[in-house]
Design a protein around this motif. Structure first.
Motif, PDB file in Angstrom:
ATOM      1  N   CYS A  12      31.091 122.306 110.017  1.00  0.00           N
ATOM      2  CA  CYS A  12      31.123 123.169 108.819  1.00  0.00           C
ATOM      3  C   CYS A  12      31.836 124.488 109.108  1.00  0.00           C
ATOM      4  CB  CYS A  12      29.715 123.456 108.321  1.00  0.00           C
ATOM      5  SG  CYS A  12      29.714 124.614 106.945  1.00  0.00           S
ATOM      6  N   PRO A  13      32.951 124.747 108.421  1.00  0.00           N
ATOM      7  CA  PRO A  13      33.690 125.983 108.695  1.00  0.00           C
ATOM      8  C   PRO A  13      32.944 127.233 108.233  1.00  0.00           C
ATOM      9  CG  PRO A  13      34.674 124.803 106.872  1.00  0.00           C
ATOM     10  CD  PRO A  13      33.614 123.913 107.417  1.00  0.00           C
TER      11      PRO A  13
ATOM     12  N   PRO B 226      24.478 121.953 106.646  1.00  0.00           N
ATOM     13  CA  PRO B 226      24.612 121.064 105.485  1.00  0.00           C
ATOM     14  C   PRO B 226      23.431 120.109 105.333  1.00  0.00           C
ATOM     15  CG  PRO B 226      26.669 121.173 106.682  1.00  0.00           C
ATOM     16  CD  PRO B 226      25.645 121.868 107.523  1.00  0.00           C
TER      17      PRO B 226
ATOM     18  N   MET C   9      20.704 121.918 103.483  1.00  0.00           N
ATOM     19  CA  MET C   9      21.057 122.106 102.071  1.00  0.00           C
ATOM     20  C   MET C   9      20.931 120.781 101.324  1.00  0.00           C
ATOM     21  SD  MET C   9      24.176 124.819 102.029  1.00  0.00           S
ATOM     22  CE  MET C   9      25.417 123.574 102.078  1.00  0.00           C
TER      23      MET C   9
ATOM     24  N   CYS D 175      29.250 127.802 100.729  1.00  0.00           N
ATOM     25  CA  CYS D 175      29.928 126.523 100.931  1.00  0.00           C
ATOM     26  C   CYS D 175      31.256 126.539 100.188  1.00  0.00           C
ATOM     27  CB  CYS D 175      29.054 125.393 100.403  1.00  0.00           C
ATOM     28  SG  CYS D 175      29.920 123.832 100.260  1.00  0.00           S
ATOM     29  N   ILE D 176      32.334 126.202 100.879  1.00  0.00           N
ATOM     30  CA  ILE D 176      33.653 126.204 100.235  1.00  0.00           C
ATOM     31  C   ILE D 176      34.062 124.803  99.777  1.00  0.00           C
ATOM     32  CG2 ILE D 176      34.436 128.236 101.500  1.00  0.00           C
ATOM     33  CD1 ILE D 176      36.060 126.259 103.274  1.00  0.00           C
ATOM     34  N   GLU D 177      33.146 123.864  99.886  1.00  0.00           N
ATOM     35  CA  GLU D 177      33.379 122.501  99.403  1.00  0.00           C
ATOM     36  C   GLU D 177      34.578 121.841 100.059  1.00  0.00           C
ATOM     37  OE1 GLU D 177      33.198 122.438  95.143  1.00  0.00           O
ATOM     38  OE2 GLU D 177      31.550 123.865  95.148  1.00  0.00           O
ATOM     39  N   CYS D 178      34.737 122.104 101.335  1.00  0.00           N
ATOM     40  CA  CYS D 178      35.894 121.578 102.046  1.00  0.00           C
ATOM     41  C   CYS D 178      35.764 120.084 102.346  1.00  0.00           C
ATOM     42  CB  CYS D 178      36.083 122.330 103.345  1.00  0.00           C
ATOM     43  SG  CYS D 178      34.718 122.084 104.492  1.00  0.00           S
ATOM     44  N   GLY D 179      34.540 119.568 102.345  1.00  0.00           N
ATOM     45  CA  GLY D 179      34.357 118.137 102.554  1.00  0.00           C
ATOM     46  C   GLY D 179      34.263 117.711 104.013  1.00  0.00           C
ATOM     47  N   CYS D 180      34.349 118.647 104.933  1.00  0.00           N
ATOM     48  CA  CYS D 180      34.251 118.279 106.351  1.00  0.00           C
ATOM     49  C   CYS D 180      32.941 117.555 106.632  1.00  0.00           C
ATOM     50  CB  CYS D 180      34.321 119.524 107.232  1.00  0.00           C
ATOM     51  SG  CYS D 180      35.933 120.293 107.271  1.00  0.00           S
ATOM     52  N   CYS D 181      31.859 118.080 106.075  1.00  0.00           N
ATOM     53  CA  CYS D 181      30.543 117.500 106.357  1.00  0.00           C
ATOM     54  C   CYS D 181      30.468 116.055 105.872  1.00  0.00           C
ATOM     55  CB  CYS D 181      29.440 118.349 105.744  1.00  0.00           C
ATOM     56  SG  CYS D 181      29.697 118.747 104.007  1.00  0.00           S
TER      57      CYS D 181
ATOM     58  N   TYR E 164      26.150 119.567  96.747  1.00  0.00           N
ATOM     59  CA  TYR E 164      26.270 121.026  96.706  1.00  0.00           C
ATOM     60  C   TYR E 164      26.859 121.492  95.382  1.00  0.00           C
ATOM     61  CZ  TYR E 164      25.775 119.944 101.607  1.00  0.00           C
ATOM     62  OH  TYR E 164      25.341 119.414 102.789  1.00  0.00           O
TER      63      TYR E 164
HETATM   64  S1  SF4 Z   1      31.642 121.301 102.177  1.00  0.00           S
HETATM   65 FE1  SF4 Z   1      30.264 120.938 103.891  1.00  0.00          FE
HETATM   66  S2  SF4 Z   1      31.446 121.520 105.659  1.00  0.00           S
HETATM   67 FE2  SF4 Z   1      32.495 122.406 103.905  1.00  0.00          FE
HETATM   68  S3  SF4 Z   1      31.640 124.457 103.709  1.00  0.00           S
HETATM   69 FE3  SF4 Z   1      30.414 123.151 102.417  1.00  0.00          FE
HETATM   70  S4  SF4 Z   1      28.719 122.551 103.713  1.00  0.00           S
HETATM   71 FE4  SF4 Z   1      30.283 123.340 105.063  1.00  0.00          FE
END
Ligand code: SF4
Ligand code: SF4
Lengths: 572, 343
Positions: free
Chosen positions: A392-393, A398, A401, A421-427, A441
């Protein structure tokens, strides 16, 4: 993959937590130069392609319009106009499906093009930016309908407006383009670096930034070379093209700023709070077009790629062109086509059908083949492995949450910093249980906004009520005081002090009253006093959408179509 | 043309629970082979029996809970639980105790709490502790390693001991079983025998119990493999081993005759198996990085304390279960600093 760096920089880089090294899949679409897409028969121009208030139509059915003509005007500060992308006849203003995760329909102006592609009269080009009043420049940018083109679509004219307590020290230009598959910024920088840098010069002039950093990931050596050359050619001082490691999501606004400067944008704050303004390279090019040529934002570069497209490429497309036309221009679908995605694989959303138009913020159409985006199967329970936290950047947890979002414990989710959370999708990408975490989220955010608004409303109602009670009490008191004074005056002659006190008090009361009324008015509009107006408007929109959906059908599970929350977070 | 709507991300997912569990099983192979080599067929029989019971038990519970059976059984987590249990219990454990222990682990500890992901306790260790408390005699009847075992049992003999309780003619339990080195160490220390004397017994190898030390090495290898594959992170095992080793070395330095030297603790009993395979069970362990360090360190401390002053010969299971209880609290107080938040 290792890329030889063509540009040596001494600029010190910083790291952010987590992130992913993803196969970049960019080579497919960079093989040929950018081509012009064809003028479609029908242009579908949504009235809202930006964050903020919807634009108001200036034309009606039957009107003949010219290319570049403003056909819808901005309403309010945070809004943007819409222009005709080609000449033709307005055939209607009606609700049409727009590119939106839930397949929403929204008001659009429909233009049947006449094939002449005739320009309207454009405003005078501004040659010398230094000689012109900044407000005029800003008005030009606003009139050109320019919005953040990295995906956020926030009106650029607002972002270049100073009037902040915090002077801007650094202009950050986002050329990172960290999402796999997307190459339109890469191609833009390769082919039109001069244009981009000219725009950068204008933006920098406007925000009065001392220096400028242009961040580009090291998987784009050609773009880096072209941009470095262009900076040299134009002679921009204190401007550095910085090669940054390819590391998703380094193109996220906050991540890019961290990588380039080591500074962290405070939670829930905007970069200006730490003296930084960030713009995308595409936005810079659009600004250059508007200022140096008077051209409004009616076209943009768009990547068409994926195994589902016959000839992956980049096209210069007219805003409002239906997706299907563009796919045709790129050789059509292949047999592998299994998913139509607007945006990249990490943050993009699927389109249910290809009749929707592309908008100012559309950067990529990814037609994924089965092999590229295989169905991960049903989600299993979270095994608390912590993989998600590792990548998670935002350095969130996560899994926690998710736990609370699932339990619909909104307070707890927020305690775990949902809004960072920037909703980057890494998680979601790394989760071994294949839980659609981001989905949860988005859902939790929308629910929280909706709740906030309700709380907000009741609070303001209470304030209003209290203000009224106060006002009444004060009026009552004043009346009594006047009566008393009158009585006193009848008894003895008024003293000088007595008369002078009264008007003063009245003036203060009047001022108080005005303030209270203003507050009440604001409250009616749902404006949060302590918050920035920008956020509130964006949120308001989200909340309204969420409310509407909730009314339609109360979902038991987080909706699969949770709207993309487009705050100013992800700009690459 | 119409397309399905699918949630992002649109990528090929690199991980899956099944693969995670499969890596764990693969990593258990060298240590398991070593145990079978040193302690005979019983280990293998227990592993197979436990796996069978675990899978059958899980399938049955899922049926009862009317949940789809295949995805849950297919994730192999039940098999991992079974294997860890089988590797912790004595080689000649009567079959019904294995069934009882694994059944308890899967049905009560795992599924009564909601199945994988929801169990606060490590199922294998809970099953082990249940048996240890209820059947201490059977649970401490280990075999001597093959080098010093005069009565190595064949496959048939082992099967008959486990399933019918019949020993080969002319042998009795005392003749074939033997306490583990850890157990021996503590009973003899309790009798005030000096370590220098205790170590004269042929039971000892170079740094731990004969045979045991090599089992430990092979589990260590498996653990390193898991680290390499990034199935586990280093935080828990390293914290646990470093702390255990340091405390043990400190006490050994203070009194060499009543405290065995540091490596003895690492290479005896279930320490290495515990460090890499049991304490790292994600479901019941801490999930924040800092929390994992604390969690591992506390397990290290508890293992030493229980081994030295507690009432049971080995302590890994107790230490892990105790820390399972503390994990949520530790997690709560060790949240990482979120991007954009002050220190
Ligand atoms: S989408 Fe997941 S990895 Fe990205 S900021 Fe939100 S919680 Fe962290
Ligand atoms: S990656 Fe998935 S399974 Fe692992 S802790 Fe995060 S949410 Fe749970």
């Amino acid at each position: 993959m290792h890329y030889p760096s063509t540009h040596k920089t001494t600029h010190r880089l910083h790291r952010f937590h987590g992130g992913l090294h993803l196969p970049d899949n960019k080579a497919q679409s960079t093989g040929r130069p950018v081509r012009q897409a064809l003028v479609p028969e029908l242009l579908i121009l949504p009235l809202q392609q930006h964050i903020g208030a919807i634009a108001k139509p200036l034309v009606s059915a039957g009107d003949h319009v010219l290319k570049g003509q403003m056909i819808a005007a901005p309403q309010g500060l945070i809004s943007a106009p819409v222009h005709a992308a080609s000449s033709g006849v307005v055939v209607g203003i009606e609700d049409r499906p727009i590119p939106h995760p839930s397949g929403l329909s929204a008001p659009c102006i429909l233009i049947r093009t006449d094939g002449e592609d005739r320009w309207c009269e454009l405003p005078e080009p501004i040659g010398d930016v230094n000689a012109i009043n900044p407000d005029t420049l800003r008005a030009r940018i606003r009139d050109a309908g320019i919005v953040g083109m990295g995906g956020a679509a926030f009106p650029t004219s607002v972002k270049v407006n100073p009037g902040r307590e915090q002077p801007i020290d650094t202009l950050v230009i986002n050329g990172a383009e960290c999402e796999p598959y997307i190459t339109c910024d890469d191609m833009l920088m390769r082919e039109r670096a001069g244009r981009v840098v000219a725009g950068v010069a204008v933006l920098r002039q406007l925000v009065e930034a001392e220096k400028c950093l242009i961040g580009i990931e090291d998987n784009k050596p050609d773009a880096i070379a072209a941009m470095t050359q262009a900076v040299k050619d134009i002679g921009l001082d204190q401007t550095t093209v910085v090669t940054i490691p390819t590391h998703y999501p380094s193109g996220g606004e906050k991540q890019l700023i961290k990588v380039l400067t080591g500074l962290e944008v405070p939670s829930e704050g905007i970069p200006a709070r730490i003296g930084i303004v960030c713009h995308n390279v595409g936005t810079a090019a659009a600004v250059a077009d508007a200022v140096l040529e008077g051209k409004p934002l009616i076209s943009r570069l768009l990547t068409l790629t994926g195994q589902g497209i016959a000839e992956p490429c980049n096209l210069e497309v007219l805003v409002g062109t239906p997706v299907s036309e563009l796919i045709r221009r790129a050789g059509g679908y292949t047999n592998a086509a299994s998913r139509l995605i607007l945006g990249g694989p990490m943050m993009g959303f699927t389109l249910p059908d290809d009749q929707v138009p592309v908008t100012k913020a559309s950067n990529c159409l990814l037609v994924a083949g089965v092999g590229e985006a295989p169905d991960p199967g049903p989600a299993a329970p979270c095994i608390r492995c912590g993989e998600c936290a590792k990548v998670c950047p935002a350095n969130l947890l996560p899994q926690q949450m998710y736990w609370y979002a699932r339990a619909k414990d909104l307070e707890k989710v927020q305690e775990y910093n949902l809004f960072d959370c920037i909703e980057c999708g890494c998680c979601s990408h790394v989760c071994p249980s294949h839980i659609p975490l981001v989905q949860y989220y988005r859902y939790a955010k929308q629910e929280s906004w909706a709740l906030d608004l309700e709380k907000h409303k009741s609070e303001h109602a209470r304030h209003r009520h209290e203000a009224r009670q106060e006002r009444l009490a004060r009026l009552e008191a004043e009346k009594k005081a006047r009566l008393k004074k009158k009585k006193a005056a009848l008894k003895k002659k008024p003293t000088a002090a007595g008369t002078s006190a009264d008007p003063k008090k009245a003036a203060i009361d009047a001022a108080l009253k005005r303030a209270a009324e203003k507050k009440a008015q604001l409250a009616e509009k749902g404006v949060k006093p302590e918050n920035t107006q920008q956020l509130t408007e964006a949120q308001q929109r989200q909340v309204d959408a969420a409310d509407a959906r909730r009314k339609a059908a109360r979902p038991a599970e987080p909706p699969a179509d949770a709207a993309a929350v487009e705050t100013e977070q992800q700009d690459g | 043309m119409r397309f399905p709507t699918v949630t992002s991300p649109h990528t090929e997912r690199p991980n899956s629970v099944t693969w995670t569990m499969l890596w764990v099983i693969i990593a258990l192979v060298p240590g398991s082979i070593a145990m079978i080599w040193y302690f005979g067929w019983g280990i293998l029989i227990n592993m197979l029996l436990a796996s069978l019971v675990a899978v059958a038990g899980e399938a049955a519970v899922l049926k009862l809970r009317s949940r789809p059976v295949m995805p849950a059984v297919g994730d192999l987590s039940a098999v991992v639980t079974a294997l860890l249990f089988a590797l912790a219990v004595p080689p000649l454990l009567p079959w019904w105790l294995t069934v009882l222990g694994v059944g308890f682990a899967i049905i009560v500890v795992k599924h009564m709490y909601g199945g994988i992901g929801y169990n606060p306790f490590n199922p294998a260790m809970a099953g082990y502790v249940l048996l240890l408390i209820s059947y201490p005699v059977e649970m401490t009847a280990w075999l001597p390693p093959r080098m010093i075992n005069e009565q190595v049992l064949g496959l048939g003999q082992t099967l008959s001991v486990i399933f019918t309780g019949t020993l080969p003619a002319g042998l009795d339990w005392d003749a074939i079983t033997m306490a583990t080195p850890l157990d021996t160490m503590r009973t003899q220390l309790d009798l005030n025998i000096m370590i220098s004397e205790i170590r004269l017994s042929p039971l000892w190898g170079d740094f731990g119990g004969m045979g045991w030390e090599w089992v430990g090495n092979w589990f260590l290898l498996g653990g390193l493999f898991l680290l390499y594959k990034r199935v586990i992170s280093w935080h828990i095992p390293v914290a646990m081993l470093v702390v255990l080793l340091s405390i043990a070395m400190l006490f050994h330095a203070l009194d060499q005759e009543t405290h065995p030297f540091g490596l003895f603790h690492i290479f005896s009993g279930g320490t290495l198996l515990g460090a890499f395979f049991i304490a790292t069970d994600p479901v019941s362990a801490c999930t924040t990085r800092k929390g994992q360090l604390i969690y591992g360190a506390c397990i290290g401390v508890l293992i030493f304390v229980i081994r030295t002053w507690g009432g049971y010969p080995d302590a890994v299971a107790f230490a892990v279960l105790l820390m399972n209880m503390a994990a949520p609290t530790i997690d709560y107080y060790t949240q990482p600093r979120v991007f954009g938040h002050g220190p």
